[in-house]
Design a protein around this motif. Structure first.
Motif, PDB file in Angstrom:
ATOM      1  N   TRP A  34      -0.370   5.299   1.886  1.00 50.03           N
ATOM      2  CA  TRP A  34       0.141   3.932   1.891  1.00 50.03           C
ATOM      3  C   TRP A  34       1.164   3.717   2.994  1.00 50.03           C
ATOM      4  O   TRP A  34       1.150   2.690   3.684  1.00 50.03           O
ATOM      5  CB  TRP A  34       0.754   3.642   0.522  1.00 50.03           C
ATOM      6  CG  TRP A  34       1.263   2.252   0.322  1.00 50.03           C
ATOM      7  CD1 TRP A  34       2.550   1.869   0.059  1.00 50.03           C
ATOM      8  CD2 TRP A  34       0.513   1.033   0.333  1.00 50.03           C
ATOM      9  NE1 TRP A  34       2.645   0.505  -0.099  1.00 50.03           N
ATOM     10  CE2 TRP A  34       1.393  -0.035   0.062  1.00 50.03           C
ATOM     11  CE3 TRP A  34      -0.843   0.745   0.534  1.00 50.03           C
ATOM     12  CZ2 TRP A  34       0.990  -1.354  -0.002  1.00 50.03           C
ATOM     13  CZ3 TRP A  34      -1.247  -0.578   0.476  1.00 50.03           C
ATOM     14  CH2 TRP A  34      -0.344  -1.612   0.210  1.00 50.03           C
ATOM     15  N   ARG A  35       2.048   4.667   3.206  1.00 51.74           N
ATOM     16  CA  ARG A  35       3.065   4.490   4.237  1.00 51.74           C
ATOM     17  C   ARG A  35       2.431   4.375   5.620  1.00 51.74           C
ATOM     18  O   ARG A  35       2.842   3.552   6.442  1.00 51.74           O
ATOM     19  CB  ARG A  35       4.051   5.661   4.213  1.00 51.74           C
ATOM     20  CG  ARG A  35       5.056   5.629   3.057  1.00 51.74           C
ATOM     21  CD  ARG A  35       6.214   6.572   3.359  1.00 51.74           C
ATOM     22  NE  ARG A  35       7.189   6.609   2.270  1.00 51.74           N
ATOM     23  CZ  ARG A  35       7.255   7.575   1.370  1.00 51.74           C
ATOM     24  NH1 ARG A  35       6.397   8.574   1.410  1.00 51.74           N
ATOM     25  NH2 ARG A  35       8.185   7.555   0.425  1.00 51.74           N
ATOM     26  N   ILE A  78      -8.640   1.679   2.856  1.00 56.01           N
ATOM     27  CA  ILE A  78      -7.666   2.152   3.847  1.00 56.01           C
ATOM     28  C   ILE A  78      -7.572   3.679   3.844  1.00 56.01           C
ATOM     29  O   ILE A  78      -6.568   4.255   4.278  1.00 56.01           O
ATOM     30  CB  ILE A  78      -6.282   1.529   3.601  1.00 56.01           C
ATOM     31  CG1 ILE A  78      -5.751   1.908   2.205  1.00 56.01           C
ATOM     32  CG2 ILE A  78      -6.339   0.012   3.760  1.00 56.01           C
ATOM     33  CD1 ILE A  78      -4.301   1.494   1.981  1.00 56.01           C
ATOM     34  N   THR A  79      -8.607   4.354   3.347  1.00 56.11           N
ATOM     35  CA  THR A  79      -8.603   5.814   3.236  1.00 56.11           C
ATOM     36  C   THR A  79      -8.297   6.479   4.563  1.00 56.11           C
ATOM     37  O   THR A  79      -7.604   7.511   4.617  1.00 56.11           O
ATOM     38  CB  THR A  79      -9.960   6.301   2.702  1.00 56.11           C
ATOM     39  OG1 THR A  79     -10.254   5.637   1.480  1.00 56.11           O
ATOM     40  CG2 THR A  79      -9.960   7.804   2.474  1.00 56.11           C
ATOM     41  N   ALA A  80      -8.809   5.936   5.652  1.00 59.88           N
ATOM     42  CA  ALA A  80      -8.651   6.559   6.963  1.00 59.88           C
ATOM     43  C   ALA A  80      -7.193   6.726   7.369  1.00 59.88           C
ATOM     44  O   ALA A  80      -6.859   7.587   8.187  1.00 59.88           O
ATOM     45  CB  ALA A  80      -9.398   5.747   8.016  1.00 59.88           C
ATOM     46  N   HIS A  81      -6.289   5.934   6.799  1.00 62.92           N
ATOM     47  CA  HIS A  81      -4.865   6.054   7.133  1.00 62.92           C
ATOM     48  C   HIS A  81      -4.222   7.268   6.461  1.00 62.92           C
ATOM     49  O   HIS A  81      -3.142   7.698   6.881  1.00 62.92           O
ATOM     50  CB  HIS A  81      -4.124   4.779   6.731  1.00 62.92           C
ATOM     51  CG  HIS A  81      -4.503   3.581   7.540  1.00 62.92           C
ATOM     52  ND1 HIS A  81      -3.954   3.302   8.775  1.00 62.92           N
ATOM     53  CD2 HIS A  81      -5.398   2.581   7.310  1.00 62.92           C
ATOM     54  CE1 HIS A  81      -4.482   2.190   9.265  1.00 62.92           C
ATOM     55  NE2 HIS A  81      -5.369   1.728   8.379  1.00 62.92           N
ATOM     56  N   LEU A 127       6.591   4.633  -4.326  1.00 58.95           N
ATOM     57  CA  LEU A 127       7.106   5.680  -3.449  1.00 58.95           C
ATOM     58  C   LEU A 127       8.570   5.427  -3.122  1.00 58.95           C
ATOM     59  O   LEU A 127       9.071   4.295  -3.218  1.00 58.95           O
ATOM     60  CB  LEU A 127       6.299   5.723  -2.148  1.00 58.95           C
ATOM     61  CG  LEU A 127       4.847   6.207  -2.237  1.00 58.95           C
ATOM     62  CD1 LEU A 127       4.103   5.857  -0.951  1.00 58.95           C
ATOM     63  CD2 LEU A 127       4.784   7.706  -2.506  1.00 58.95           C
ATOM     64  N   SER A 128       9.260   6.474  -2.702  1.00 62.74           N
ATOM     65  CA  SER A 128      10.657   6.327  -2.293  1.00 62.74           C
ATOM     66  C   SER A 128      10.777   5.246  -1.220  1.00 62.74           C
ATOM     67  O   SER A 128      10.017   5.235  -0.247  1.00 62.74           O
ATOM     68  CB  SER A 128      11.185   7.653  -1.729  1.00 62.74           C
ATOM     69  OG  SER A 128      11.093   8.673  -2.682  1.00 62.74           O
ATOM     70  N   GLY A 129      11.732   4.327  -1.393  1.00 64.00           N
ATOM     71  CA  GLY A 129      11.959   3.281  -0.424  1.00 64.00           C
ATOM     72  C   GLY A 129      11.052   2.076  -0.565  1.00 64.00           C
ATOM     73  O   GLY A 129      11.239   1.070   0.140  1.00 64.00           O
ATOM     74  N   PRO A 150      -1.514  -0.270  -3.417  1.00 63.17           N
ATOM     75  CA  PRO A 150      -2.791   0.381  -3.179  1.00 63.17           C
ATOM     76  C   PRO A 150      -3.446   0.783  -4.496  1.00 63.17           C
ATOM     77  O   PRO A 150      -2.774   0.868  -5.541  1.00 63.17           O
ATOM     78  CB  PRO A 150      -2.397   1.614  -2.378  1.00 63.17           C
ATOM     79  CG  PRO A 150      -1.070   1.989  -2.948  1.00 63.17           C
ATOM     80  CD  PRO A 150      -0.394   0.700  -3.355  1.00 63.17           C
ATOM     81  N   GLY A 151      -4.717   1.049  -4.444  1.00 61.29           N
ATOM     82  CA  GLY A 151      -5.451   1.560  -5.591  1.00 61.29           C
ATOM     83  C   GLY A 151      -6.114   2.878  -5.227  1.00 61.29           C
ATOM     84  O   GLY A 151      -6.810   2.966  -4.210  1.00 61.29           O
TER      85      GLY A 151
END
Length: 575
Positions: free
Chosen positions: A568-569, A562-565, A459-461, A498-499
């Motif tokens: 990734w950011r 980590i789906t609930a988030h 991702l950017s950054g 992440p996957g």
């Protein structure tokens, strides 16, 4: 294009259910004029023979094409009539196993290239609702671009089967006049009208086209079938706007690679910012093709004749008597165009016909031995607000490259060619009559930028973003999400990554960026991706499918869900 191929009736019914769920999800009521009841289409899908060539597919048709059981409105409710049977082209597709979903919105009486001239509402662009969808086949193009149907029918007199394709990032196939029957189609200009097909890929469009053009075509009363002996007579005696097939056949093809004529951008007139660069990039993207220079002036001059000359009188012939009666649901811009043609003198048609013949001869001489002419599909992409402010000028500009095609009796194919400012950019290949197969073959040599969905360290950054930019990638969609069918895991890797995994149930939309990079750049990137990451197909929230980073099953050992988030950011921000 989805097929059953052994999956049976259940797969076809599931495809129908997905379509109606997608209709509810996107909430674009202006796309449709009439939808068939879901239970009716499910029953039809369940009974389809899976051996049929289009079994398991869904399609929609423009609202000026007859469908038994649905009103034909041509975008005007007071004009509506109940057709006794399907239009011939619709009947062919249904006989091949495709299930019809409904009829779609259009610029009224197929008069326009913007998609806003309809009492059913302005059809908004599939990717950016503040921009026009393009017309007149607006609803059909958007239904395909949103992933509701596999393909859709439009019509094309001045570019209506190509401009909406360009604006929505899909394929628009406009065949040679006469290859696809127009029986059961409300005419706009009967001597020019062609039924077209929209699809998300060229193979999908070609597959539907093969069925549509399979049987012998009976010519319309106004003109014999393309390539027939009678066509030459029409060209010479009646002065058909298109002329005879012999006039556009061109010289015998010299052996060698495909040859594509490409005009200089400064000969194309004013283009939207970034469009000249995108056009030149598309021209450089052909593989093993010889590029030839060409002066496009006769094509551009002929385009002005379609609406500014006497040929527009054929629109009055089609529906002028109805429009003259007036009505509260007539679009004022459309009514004005049609009624203005009533006063055209007959001698004007003869003069314009003579002018067109000269321009056609010059255009074909300029085309020379080229197999195709490459042009931008349109010179720009206006917003809804811009069209509302200047409805005639904005629409007229859009036909600069498309208006002359049917006047010259040519075949055409509009294909996506990347993006400009995050919105689709498209190019168009024009060929002589019956060059339809050649255009498809030439289009397949385009090596255009590919889209890649990234979800984590690219991702950017993020620390691996340089792997994209070093390979010539550019960001085209800053933030969107996947479809609601994925789960995201934090993998025990260095650096952290992440996957993304597709799941049959319990999924959620996951934030992604969409980048565009050259095919060789994508191949180079793939060679360096470490397991358990891989590149696979990722479905986005708009129903489209792009290449994206995914995770193989063995990589989930020791990973954290980590789906609930939602992305990734957000996970990183939560610590």
């Amino acid at each position: 294009m989805t097929t059953q191929d052994g999956c049976g009736a259940a797969a076809a019914v599931d495809r129908v259910q997905q379509a109606y769920a997608r209709i509810a999800e996107v909430d674009r009521p202006e796309v449709w004029i009439a939808l068939r009841p879901q239970e009716e289409t499910e029953a039809e899908a369940a009974a389809i023979d899976p051996a049929l060539p289009l079994a398991g597919t869904l399609f929609a048709v423009k609202g000026n094409i007859d469908v038994a059981g649905l009103p034909t409105t041509a975008g005007c409710p007071s004009y509506a009539y109940p057709p006794e049977r399907d239009a011939e082209v619709v009947a062919r597709l249904r006989a091949a196993g495709s299930v019809l979903l409904g009829t779609t919105n259009l610029d009224q009486f197929a008069t326009g290239l913007v998609g806003t001239r309809s009492p059913y509402g302005a059809v908004r662009n599939a990717l950016d609702p503040s921009y026009v969808s393009g017309g007149s086949s607006s609803g059909s193009a958007v239904a395909v671009a949103l992933g509701i149907v596999d393909f859709a029918l439009g019509t094309d007199t001045a570019g209506s089967g190509r401009v909406p394709a360009a604006f929505n990032g899909i394929v628009g196939l406009k065949p040679t006049y006469g290859l696809i029957p127009t029986e059961g189609v409300v005419p706009a200009c009967e001597s020019l009208d062609c039924v077209t097909v929209f699809a998300r890929s060229l193979p999908e469009a070609r597959r539907a086209f093969a069925v549509m053009a399979a049987a012998p075509v009976t010519a319309s009363p106004g003109r014999p079938a393309a390539g027939s002996a009678g066509e030459a007579a029409v060209g010479s005696v009646l002065g058909s706007a298109v002329g005879s097939a012999g006039e556009v056949a061109g010289p015998p093809r010299r052996p060698g690679p495909w040859r594509v004529a490409v005009p200089a951008v400064d000969a194309l007139g004013e283009l939207d910012p970034g469009w000249a660069t995108a056009f030149e990039r598309a021209a450089r993207s052909f593989r093993d093709v010889e590029l030839l220079p060409i002066d496009p002036a006769p094509f551009l001059r002929a385009a002005d004749l379609l609406y500014q000359g006497a040929f527009v009188a054929e629109r009055y012939h089609a529906v002028g008597e109805f429009v003259a009666k007036g009505g509260p649901d007539l679009d004022p811009t459309v009514a004005g165009i049609i009624m203005s043609a009533a006063a055209l003198p007959a001698h004007r048609l003869f003069a314009d016909r003579e002018t067109l013949a000269g321009l056609r001869a010059q255009a074909m001489a300029n085309l020379g031995e080229a197999d195709a002419l490459l042009l931008p599909t349109a010179p720009g992409h206006p917003t809804l607000a811009e069209v509302a402010a200047e409805p005639l000028a904005a629409n007229s500009r859009l036909g600069r490259f498309t208006n002359s095609t049917n006047l010259f009796g040519m075949s055409a194919l509009a294909v996506p060619a990347g993006t400009v400012g995050g919105r689709p950019f498209g190019v168009m290949l024009l060929g002589r009559a019956h060059a339809d197969d050649h255009l498809a073959a030439v289009a397949e040599t385009l090596s255009l930028p590919l889209r890649l969905a990234v979800v984590g360290a690219h991702l950017s950054g993020q620390p691996l973003n340089h792997q994209l930019t070093e390979r010539g990638a550019s960001l085209v969609v800053t933030t969107t999400t996947t479809a609601s069918a994925y789960r995201l895991y934090a993998l025990p890797t260095t650096p952290p990554k992440p996957g993304l995994v597709r799941t049959a149930e319990g999924g959620a939309p996951i934030e992604v960026e969409v980048w565009e990079l050259p095919p060789d750049g994508l191949g180079d990137l793939l060679a360096g991706i470490p397991r358990p990451l891989a590149l696979g197909q990722v479905e986005l929230a708009d129903g489209s499918t792009v290449t994206g980073f995914v995770c193989t099953p063995e990589g989930l050992a020791g990973a954290t869900d980590i789906t609930a988030h939602g992305g990734w950011r957000a996970y990183l921000a939560a610590g």
